[in-house]
Design a protein around this motif. Structure first.
Motif, PDB file in Angstrom:
ATOM      1  N   TRP A  70     -24.716 -68.888 -16.234  1.00 29.16           N
ATOM      2  CA  TRP A  70     -24.502 -68.926 -15.092  1.00 29.16           C
ATOM      3  C   TRP A  70     -25.282 -69.065 -14.307  1.00 29.16           C
ATOM      4  O   TRP A  70     -26.169 -67.916 -14.414  1.00 29.16           O
ATOM      5  CB  TRP A  70     -23.518 -67.782 -15.351  1.00 29.16           C
ATOM      6  CG  TRP A  70     -22.550 -66.677 -14.107  1.00 29.16           C
ATOM      7  CD1 TRP A  70     -22.868 -66.454 -12.884  1.00 29.16           C
ATOM      8  CD2 TRP A  70     -21.432 -67.664 -13.901  1.00 29.16           C
ATOM      9  NE1 TRP A  70     -22.190 -66.473 -11.952  1.00 29.16           N
ATOM     10  CE2 TRP A  70     -20.660 -67.149 -12.362  1.00 29.16           C
ATOM     11  CE3 TRP A  70     -20.589 -68.292 -14.108  1.00 29.16           C
ATOM     12  CZ2 TRP A  70     -19.755 -66.880 -11.326  1.00 29.16           C
ATOM     13  CZ3 TRP A  70     -18.743 -67.994 -13.335  1.00 29.16           C
ATOM     14  CH2 TRP A  70     -19.062 -67.492 -12.217  1.00 29.16           C
ATOM     15  N   GLU A  71     -25.011 -69.685 -12.489  1.00 22.19           N
ATOM     16  CA  GLU A  71     -25.697 -69.520 -11.951  1.00 22.19           C
ATOM     17  C   GLU A  71     -25.428 -68.755 -10.836  1.00 22.19           C
ATOM     18  O   GLU A  71     -24.436 -69.239  -9.922  1.00 22.19           O
ATOM     19  CB  GLU A  71     -26.226 -71.276 -11.585  1.00 22.19           C
ATOM     20  CG  GLU A  71     -27.302 -71.022 -10.422  1.00 22.19           C
ATOM     21  CD  GLU A  71     -27.766 -72.893 -10.016  1.00 22.19           C
ATOM     22  OE1 GLU A  71     -28.555 -72.848  -9.572  1.00 22.19           O
ATOM     23  OE2 GLU A  71     -27.071 -73.111 -10.610  1.00 22.19           O
ATOM     24  N   LEU A  72     -26.099 -67.990 -10.489  1.00 23.14           N
ATOM     25  CA  LEU A  72     -25.807 -66.621  -9.373  1.00 23.14           C
ATOM     26  C   LEU A  72     -25.964 -67.260  -8.267  1.00 23.14           C
ATOM     27  O   LEU A  72     -27.619 -66.586  -7.616  1.00 23.14           O
ATOM     28  CB  LEU A  72     -26.316 -65.092  -9.357  1.00 23.14           C
ATOM     29  CG  LEU A  72     -25.452 -63.970  -9.401  1.00 23.14           C
ATOM     30  CD1 LEU A  72     -24.259 -63.515  -9.735  1.00 23.14           C
ATOM     31  CD2 LEU A  72     -26.022 -63.052  -9.643  1.00 23.14           C
ATOM     32  N   SER A  95     -17.104 -58.696 -12.793  1.00 19.18           N
ATOM     33  CA  SER A  95     -17.831 -58.368 -13.732  1.00 19.18           C
ATOM     34  C   SER A  95     -19.260 -59.361 -13.045  1.00 19.18           C
ATOM     35  O   SER A  95     -20.533 -59.354 -13.046  1.00 19.18           O
ATOM     36  CB  SER A  95     -17.982 -60.208 -14.947  1.00 19.18           C
ATOM     37  OG  SER A  95     -18.722 -59.300 -15.272  1.00 19.18           O
ATOM     38  N   CYS A  96     -18.804 -60.366 -12.136  1.00 15.66           N
ATOM     39  CA  CYS A  96     -20.084 -60.995 -10.950  1.00 15.66           C
ATOM     40  C   CYS A  96     -20.209 -60.370 -10.487  1.00 15.66           C
ATOM     41  O   CYS A  96     -21.420 -59.910  -9.899  1.00 15.66           O
ATOM     42  CB  CYS A  96     -19.858 -62.210 -10.380  1.00 15.66           C
ATOM     43  SG  CYS A  96     -20.272 -62.817  -9.335  1.00 15.66           S
ATOM     44  N   GLU A  97     -20.052 -59.948  -9.507  1.00 12.11           N
ATOM     45  CA  GLU A  97     -20.597 -58.367  -8.715  1.00 12.11           C
ATOM     46  C   GLU A  97     -21.110 -56.731  -8.999  1.00 12.11           C
ATOM     47  O   GLU A  97     -21.856 -56.953  -8.822  1.00 12.11           O
ATOM     48  CB  GLU A  97     -18.832 -56.863  -7.882  1.00 12.11           C
ATOM     49  CG  GLU A  97     -18.576 -58.600  -6.734  1.00 12.11           C
ATOM     50  CD  GLU A  97     -17.124 -58.100  -6.109  1.00 12.11           C
ATOM     51  OE1 GLU A  97     -16.286 -57.343  -6.696  1.00 12.11           O
ATOM     52  OE2 GLU A  97     -16.640 -58.673  -5.332  1.00 12.11           O
ATOM     53  N   PHE A  98     -20.745 -56.750 -10.921  1.00  9.18           N
ATOM     54  CA  PHE A  98     -20.947 -55.901 -11.012  1.00  9.18           C
ATOM     55  C   PHE A  98     -22.863 -56.672 -11.451  1.00  9.18           C
ATOM     56  O   PHE A  98     -24.076 -55.948 -11.139  1.00  9.18           O
ATOM     57  CB  PHE A  98     -20.981 -55.334 -12.559  1.00  9.18           C
ATOM     58  CG  PHE A  98     -21.164 -54.488 -13.300  1.00  9.18           C
ATOM     59  CD1 PHE A  98     -21.439 -53.343 -13.307  1.00  9.18           C
ATOM     60  CD2 PHE A  98     -22.023 -55.180 -14.542  1.00  9.18           C
ATOM     61  CE1 PHE A  98     -22.418 -51.968 -13.764  1.00  9.18           C
ATOM     62  CE2 PHE A  98     -23.137 -54.124 -15.552  1.00  9.18           C
ATOM     63  CZ  PHE A  98     -23.193 -53.352 -14.781  1.00  9.18           C
ATOM     64  N   LEU A  99     -22.728 -57.572 -12.165  1.00 10.72           N
ATOM     65  CA  LEU A  99     -24.229 -58.376 -12.474  1.00 10.72           C
ATOM     66  C   LEU A  99     -25.294 -58.163 -11.022  1.00 10.72           C
ATOM     67  O   LEU A  99     -25.996 -58.083 -11.166  1.00 10.72           O
ATOM     68  CB  LEU A  99     -23.830 -59.698 -12.487  1.00 10.72           C
ATOM     69  CG  LEU A  99     -25.477 -60.223 -12.985  1.00 10.72           C
ATOM     70  CD1 LEU A  99     -26.151 -60.120 -14.417  1.00 10.72           C
ATOM     71  CD2 LEU A  99     -25.255 -62.159 -13.292  1.00 10.72           C
ATOM     72  N   ARG A 100     -24.408 -59.253  -9.915  1.00  7.43           N
ATOM     73  CA  ARG A 100     -25.233 -58.065  -8.890  1.00  7.43           C
ATOM     74  C   ARG A 100     -25.746 -57.454  -7.680  1.00  7.43           C
ATOM     75  O   ARG A 100     -26.731 -56.872  -7.279  1.00  7.43           O
ATOM     76  CB  ARG A 100     -24.543 -58.992  -7.522  1.00  7.43           C
ATOM     77  CG  ARG A 100     -24.313 -60.303  -7.208  1.00  7.43           C
ATOM     78  CD  ARG A 100     -23.689 -61.269  -6.354  1.00  7.43           C
ATOM     79  NE  ARG A 100     -23.944 -62.651  -5.986  1.00  7.43           N
ATOM     80  CZ  ARG A 100     -23.104 -63.357  -5.092  1.00  7.43           C
ATOM     81  NH1 ARG A 100     -22.692 -62.948  -4.450  1.00  7.43           N
ATOM     82  NH2 ARG A 100     -23.820 -64.524  -5.070  1.00  7.43           N
ATOM     83  N   SER A 101     -25.690 -56.191  -8.665  1.00  6.31           N
ATOM     84  CA  SER A 101     -25.760 -54.556  -8.112  1.00  6.31           C
ATOM     85  C   SER A 101     -26.919 -54.472  -9.131  1.00  6.31           C
ATOM     86  O   SER A 101     -27.981 -53.777  -8.649  1.00  6.31           O
ATOM     87  CB  SER A 101     -24.463 -54.056  -8.436  1.00  6.31           C
ATOM     88  OG  SER A 101     -23.847 -54.106  -9.623  1.00  6.31           O
ATOM     89  N   VAL A 102     -26.427 -54.863 -10.336  1.00  4.49           N
ATOM     90  CA  VAL A 102     -27.720 -54.177 -11.372  1.00  4.49           C
ATOM     91  C   VAL A 102     -28.731 -54.801 -11.414  1.00  4.49           C
ATOM     92  O   VAL A 102     -30.239 -54.410 -11.643  1.00  4.49           O
ATOM     93  CB  VAL A 102     -27.135 -54.218 -13.214  1.00  4.49           C
ATOM     94  CG1 VAL A 102     -25.948 -53.303 -13.043  1.00  4.49           C
ATOM     95  CG2 VAL A 102     -26.735 -55.821 -13.129  1.00  4.49           C
ATOM     96  N   MET A 103     -28.940 -56.083 -10.801  1.00  2.64           N
ATOM     97  CA  MET A 103     -29.818 -56.994 -10.271  1.00  2.64           C
ATOM     98  C   MET A 103     -30.723 -56.132  -8.805  1.00  2.64           C
ATOM     99  O   MET A 103     -31.705 -56.590  -8.348  1.00  2.64           O
ATOM    100  CB  MET A 103     -29.531 -57.962 -10.273  1.00  2.64           C
ATOM    101  CG  MET A 103     -29.007 -59.367 -11.103  1.00  2.64           C
ATOM    102  SD  MET A 103     -28.722 -60.671 -10.945  1.00  2.64           S
ATOM    103  CE  MET A 103     -30.122 -61.728 -10.128  1.00  2.64           C
ATOM    104  N   VAL A 104     -30.272 -55.325  -8.009  1.00  2.00           N
ATOM    105  CA  VAL A 104     -30.451 -54.962  -6.680  1.00  2.00           C
ATOM    106  C   VAL A 104     -31.054 -53.219  -6.958  1.00  2.00           C
ATOM    107  O   VAL A 104     -31.201 -53.256  -6.498  1.00  2.00           O
ATOM    108  CB  VAL A 104     -29.815 -55.205  -5.826  1.00  2.00           C
ATOM    109  CG1 VAL A 104     -30.131 -54.022  -4.118  1.00  2.00           C
ATOM    110  CG2 VAL A 104     -29.381 -56.865  -5.240  1.00  2.00           C
ATOM    111  N   VAL A 105     -30.150 -52.512  -8.138  1.00  2.00           N
ATOM    112  CA  VAL A 105     -30.103 -51.723  -7.893  1.00  2.00           C
ATOM    113  C   VAL A 105     -30.778 -50.461  -9.191  1.00  2.00           C
ATOM    114  O   VAL A 105     -30.117 -51.100  -9.782  1.00  2.00           O
ATOM    115  CB  VAL A 105     -28.859 -50.750  -7.669  1.00  2.00           C
ATOM    116  CG1 VAL A 105     -29.411 -49.208  -7.765  1.00  2.00           C
ATOM    117  CG2 VAL A 105     -27.472 -51.310  -6.453  1.00  2.00           C
TER     118      VAL A 105
END
Length: 638
Positions: A70-72, A95-105
């Protein structure tokens, strides 16, 4: 029944992430960290849907952003998920929004602003997000700004690390089973394990020479089967337990593991071909050979062994000439060949497993040193291939105005034609140059073709424009010289940006003080040869010795013995500067030649002629300089 369904859900989710039998995917440190984030994403799906039991399309939607494939991209998650799931995509978006959050926070909570002290309490905007802070620090407010601070509760909810002892079991098929055990976790959150490994070549394990850590598996099990374990490599593993809240990190690296199987010899070099051929004024020919080598080897190539001889039946056969090329190279120069002759080349790749050489099967090439078959012309007075059309003629390429050019001429057949379209493009080059087609229109019966590349074969097409009938196009081919040829004739420096390979510096390491000692037993002579290495400054790393010995047969003595030694060659490891040869003849001359092999190539040859004793009494003509461990190894072998 519920337990079986939950187990099936776990297995289904893990199979979507990776197979139980794992093939390595090379990843850098950033992608390895990204794998932890995606594992948290998958653990969230496992936690979210474990209570729903049945597998449904929503479960697959949830897992889709967690996959490595999956290319974010930039943009809203809804747009990304609509492309994958046009109808319903709510689970995918969440799920996509959760992945983005853990990559930032980052994991953990910011401490209270009033607890900041020192630099952390400075009234500055030192950061905007956690990713700007080092290690585990987070970007936190301090009451008058934001600074990087150590978080609290960093491991809240995260599972305990697995036990550091990993168990290895090598199966007969070569598959490696890696097992570990997890510590008891109070949390009921599903846990996934991320397995990493690194490895190094060699007889001994080395952490300094090992690769970066690479993610090889993500699984809910406490075992994994690896199908790509290679003999000749030392492996280390570590594992991290991950759930939706994060991870406590990886275990300490495991003990080293090496396959019990011996490494295979390297595969034969492929695509062996003549990439350049240069003709001298004295009818001598220099040839550049190029080849490819597979990167998927058990152990790296130490050097390449080349041998070649004239295969023309009209010329008396001679001994093969040999050359050693460094294992990092994929080309070699053969000098002092003769024009209009056929040659046969054999190429071997050689690796070393300890002191044991592993030689590949040979790659064979036959070629003829004729100018018609040469890919590239580089004579002082160029002789070009006869054009394919009698109406076209090609001049000699020349370098002018910072570019290589050539002039093309043609005859006018139709007096009604007043314009010509000229098209030209390279058919092949000895380097990875551009293959774009160029064109121009002219009213003359000649044209200058600018911007040519060095060391290429070009095709040029002349098409009459505006004739009453449909005139036939004429074409021919020509060759451009190498940049080195133009440089040799130019008083000004010429940039050679398209030359594919840089000529390595000359190797100056050579053998000195060639000595010999002979022993005789029942008319059988054994020679012990030794030498020392003269090391220039700066020193160059020695990787071996190319040793050739041959009997010098004089006119007064014909060698009619069927088992007599004529010529042999051998590669010795760098720590062995002695050679023992049995089966020599009494009262005979032998020539010894030694070339030092370094990481930069092969040094100059050093040779000396020795005469064996004329009677059976042992005679020491030349005192060899030998170390005790060398002498011990010789006594043990003989």
């Amino acid at each position: 029944m519920m337990r079986d369904a939950l187990t099936g859900l776990c297995i289904g989710i893990i199979l979507l992430l990776n197979s139980g039998f794992v093939v390595m995917r090379r990843q850098d440190s950033s992608s390895a960290l990204g794998s932890i984030f995606r594992t948290r994403c998958a653990a969230r799906c496992l936690s979210l849907h474990s209570t729903r039991i049945a597998l449904s399309p929503r479960h697959f939607q949830c897992l889709e952003p967690c996959k490595d494939s999956w290319e974010l991209k930039d943009g809203p998650c809804r747009d990304l998920c609509e492309h994958a799931f046009p109808k319903r995509h709510g689970e995918c978006v969440t799920s996509c929004e959760f992945l983005r959050s853990v990559m930032v926070v980052k994991q953990g909570d910011c401490p209270a602003p009033e607890r900041a002290s020192g630099f952390a309490a400075a009234c500055v905007e030192g950061c905007e997000e956690d990713g700007e802070c080092s290690a585990q620090k987070k970007c936190c407010p301090n009451g008058c700004g934001h600074t990087c601070q150590s978080p609290k509760n960093i491991y809240r909810g995260a599972p305990l690390k697995p036990r550091k002892e990993l168990v290895f079991e090598e199966l007969e098929s070569g598959v490696l089973k890696v097992c570990w055990s997890s510590k008891f976790n109070v949390s009921a959150e599903p846990v996934l394990n991320v397995l990493q490994r690194r490895w190094n070549y060699g007889i001994h394990p080395s952490e300094d020479g090992a690769t970066e850590w690479q993610v090889v598996a993500r699984t809910s099990e406490e075992r994994v089967w690896l199908t790509d374990i290679r003999p000749g490599r030392w492996y280390q593993f570590r594992v991290a337990a991950v759930n939706v809240h994060g991870t406590r990190g990886y275990t300490t690296p495991s003990r080293h593991f090496r396959s019990s199987k011996d490494p295979a010899p390297p595969s034969a070099p492929s695509e062996l071909h003549v990439s350049d051929m240069t003709f001298g004024a004295d009818r001598s020919v220099s040839v550049r050979l190029s080849w490819s080598m597979s990167a998927d080897l058990d152990i790296p190539v130490n050097y390449y062994k080349l041998s070649w001889s004239c295969s023309d039946h009209t010329i008396p056969s001679k001994l093969k000439r040999r050359q050693i090329t460094n294992g990092d190279s994929t080309y070699a120069e053969l000098d002092d060949l003769r024009e209009n002759r056929s040659y046969t080349v054999e190429l071997h790749a050689v690796s070393y497993w300890g002191q044991v050489p592993l030689k590949s099967s040979k790659a064979i090439l036959q070629f003829t040193t004729s100018q018609r078959q040469s890919d590239l012309e580089s004579t002082v007075s160029p002789v070009f291939i006869k054009p394919q059309s009698d109406l076209l003629d090609v001049g000699t390429p020349f370098y002018q105005d910072g570019q290589l050019q050539v002039r093309v001429y043609w005859k006018k057949k139709d007096p009604t034609v007043n314009r010509y379209r000229v098209q030209w493009s390279p058919e092949f080059c000895s380097h990875n140059g551009s293959r774009t087609q160029e064109k121009l229109i002219t009213q003359e019966n000649f044209a200058s073709l600018p911007g040519l590349q060095f060391s290429c074969k070009y095709k040029v097409i002349i098409q009459p424009v505006g004739s009453k009938g449909r005139a036939q196009a004429e074409s021919t081919t020509f060759y451009t010289p190498s940049c080195a040829t133009i440089q040799s004739k130019s008083p000004k420096p010429i940039p050679c940006s398209t030359v594919s390979a840089v000529v390595p510096p000359k190797v100056l390491v050579k053998a000195e003080n060639l000595t010999a000692a002979f022993s005789v037993y029942m008319e059988n002579v054994t020679g012990l040869f030794s030498w020392v290495v003269a090391m220039p400054q700066p020193p160059q790393q020695v990787t071996g010795y190319q040793v050739t010995w041959a009997e010098v047969i004089t006119e007064s003595r014909r060698n009619n013995l069927p088992n007599s030694l004529i010529s042999q060659s051998q590669i010795l490891p760098p720590e062995r500067n002695i050679l023992v040869v049995s089966g020599l003849q009494l009262a005979s001359l032998y020539r010894l030649e030694v070339q030092v092999i370094t990481t930069g190539g092969q040094g100059p040859a050093t040779s000396r002629t020795f005469q064996t004793p004329a009677h059976s009494k042992p005679v020491l003509h030349y005192k060899p300089r030998m170390k005790k461990h060398h002498l011990r190894s010789v006594i043990e072998r003989h």
